[in-house]
Design an enzyme around this catalytic site. Sequence first.
Site, PDB file in Angstrom:
ATOM      1  N   LYS A  33       0.834  -1.204   0.000  1.00 53.52           N
ATOM      2  CA  LYS A  33       0.000   0.000   0.000  1.00 53.52           C
ATOM      3  C   LYS A  33       0.872   1.259   0.000  1.00 53.52           C
ATOM      4  O   LYS A  33       2.088   1.183   0.182  1.00 53.52           O
ATOM      5  CB  LYS A  33      -0.937  -0.010   1.197  1.00 53.52           C
ATOM      6  CG  LYS A  33      -0.236  -0.006   2.547  1.00 53.52           C
ATOM      7  CD  LYS A  33      -1.220  -0.102   3.698  1.00 53.52           C
ATOM      8  CE  LYS A  33      -0.482  -0.115   5.040  1.00 53.52           C
ATOM      9  NZ  LYS A  33      -1.409  -0.111   6.180  1.00 53.52           N
ATOM     10  N   ARG A 128     -10.885  -0.120  14.776  1.00 48.83           N
ATOM     11  CA  ARG A 128     -10.559   0.720  13.636  1.00 48.83           C
ATOM     12  C   ARG A 128     -11.322   0.247  12.402  1.00 48.83           C
ATOM     13  O   ARG A 128     -12.126   0.973  11.850  1.00 48.83           O
ATOM     14  CB  ARG A 128      -9.038   0.720  13.394  1.00 48.83           C
ATOM     15  CG  ARG A 128      -8.567   1.800  12.467  1.00 48.83           C
ATOM     16  CD  ARG A 128      -7.065   1.800  12.308  1.00 48.83           C
ATOM     17  NE  ARG A 128      -6.566   0.578  11.687  1.00 48.83           N
ATOM     18  CZ  ARG A 128      -5.344   0.448  11.179  1.00 48.83           C
ATOM     19  NH1 ARG A 128      -4.481   1.455  11.238  1.00 48.83           N
ATOM     20  NH2 ARG A 128      -4.954  -0.690  10.642  1.00 48.83           N
ATOM     21  N   TYR A 242      15.395  30.197   8.166  1.00 49.91           N
ATOM     22  CA  TYR A 242      14.229  30.882   8.732  1.00 49.91           C
ATOM     23  C   TYR A 242      14.338  31.026  10.245  1.00 49.91           C
ATOM     24  O   TYR A 242      14.822  30.127  10.947  1.00 49.91           O
ATOM     25  CB  TYR A 242      12.951  30.104   8.397  1.00 49.91           C
ATOM     26  CG  TYR A 242      12.492  30.267   6.973  1.00 49.91           C
ATOM     27  CD1 TYR A 242      12.107  31.505   6.469  1.00 49.91           C
ATOM     28  CD2 TYR A 242      12.420  29.168   6.124  1.00 49.91           C
ATOM     29  CE1 TYR A 242      11.677  31.647   5.161  1.00 49.91           C
ATOM     30  CE2 TYR A 242      11.984  29.293   4.806  1.00 49.91           C
ATOM     31  CZ  TYR A 242      11.613  30.541   4.334  1.00 49.91           C
ATOM     32  OH  TYR A 242      11.193  30.680   3.034  1.00 49.91           O
ATOM     33  N   MET A 290      10.710  24.246   2.728  1.00 49.78           N
ATOM     34  CA  MET A 290       9.959  23.448   1.764  1.00 49.78           C
ATOM     35  C   MET A 290      10.862  22.709   0.777  1.00 49.78           C
ATOM     36  O   MET A 290      10.651  21.529   0.491  1.00 49.78           O
ATOM     37  CB  MET A 290       8.978  24.331   0.989  1.00 49.78           C
ATOM     38  CG  MET A 290       8.103  23.554   0.018  1.00 49.78           C
ATOM     39  SD  MET A 290       6.966  24.583  -0.910  1.00 49.78           S
ATOM     40  CE  MET A 290       5.854  25.120   0.404  1.00 49.78           C
TER      41      MET A 290
END
Length: 345
Positions: A33, A128, A242, A290
């Site tokens: 998956k 679940r 940053y 990013m």
Amino acid sequence: MSTGFLTVDLDALTSNWRALDGMTDVETAAVVKADGYGLGVAKVGRALIKAGAKRLFVAAAEEGVELRQAVGPNVEIFVFSGHMRGDTDMIGDMMLTPLVNTVGQLTRHLEALPEHPFGVQLDTGMNRLGLEIGEWASVAEIALSQNCRLVMSHLACADEPDHAMNRQQLEQFHLMTDGIEVPRSLAATGGILLGPEYHFDMTRPGVGLYGGAPFTDAQPVAFLDLPVIQVRDVEVGETVGYANSWTAKRPSKIATVSGGYADGLIRALSGGANLWHGDQAVPLVGRVSMDLITADVTDLPELPGVLSVLNQDQTVDALAERAGTIGYEILTSLGPRYQRRYAGG
């Protein structure tokens, strides 16, 4: 190239599958998956089939369609999310086997595709997915009289061998399934390591195939190298990145590297991870942004052109530990900008 290279060792992948298969006396399937845990479902699926896997598991029907197109008709593809509304054509046309989770899904499947194979997922305590014990009792006779291929459940705490939940779920699975003739499955990677009691008729390893815990003997499968775009000199007192989050305490050489949280290098790695030049670690400094990260390469004997994030010295679990997460998140977050290269297989 300004994008990173993600190398996938398919020989290591299949070696991990064979190792897990060798721990049991039952059939070993494989979970592919989330695009083969981020490594490319087509190549991963084909390699596992070549290694001997006859059944593969995906999360959703759409994943099953992509996998079917890659591997052809001669492998069974189970879908964990079951027979969702709107999936009937995909399930039928692509020969997918949904693992029904509710009475409604079972009804939908038997009415829409009455001869089509399916499986059943049972809830043994994880709360679940799956039929609870009363629901299963009400439909078991009907389900088992149709083309039911598998009855399964999923362990919540298999990565903690001594957790009481493992025994509780094992006993509940026996209570719900003993006496049926349809094959049963309870164990993923962690369940395999718990021992033969948990193996039943089929195991379905996932993360252990890709080099992740709790299979500590797994070979690393994913290797990530990032190009250095620029190296600059930073003086004492100057800041990097940053929010001025890192300040140079000595004259430093800072490499700006192509890769960031858009590529799966999650922001929680900021200031806590290493990159590697050969066998020498260099610290990631400042914030992960990013598209870019920065590393202090002052102590390297030469200016690097490439730095590694995943290698033999820093596996997915080692990197995950530095970010306070798990290897699953690191693997499945690996971004689409990487140039993927496949070795072996």
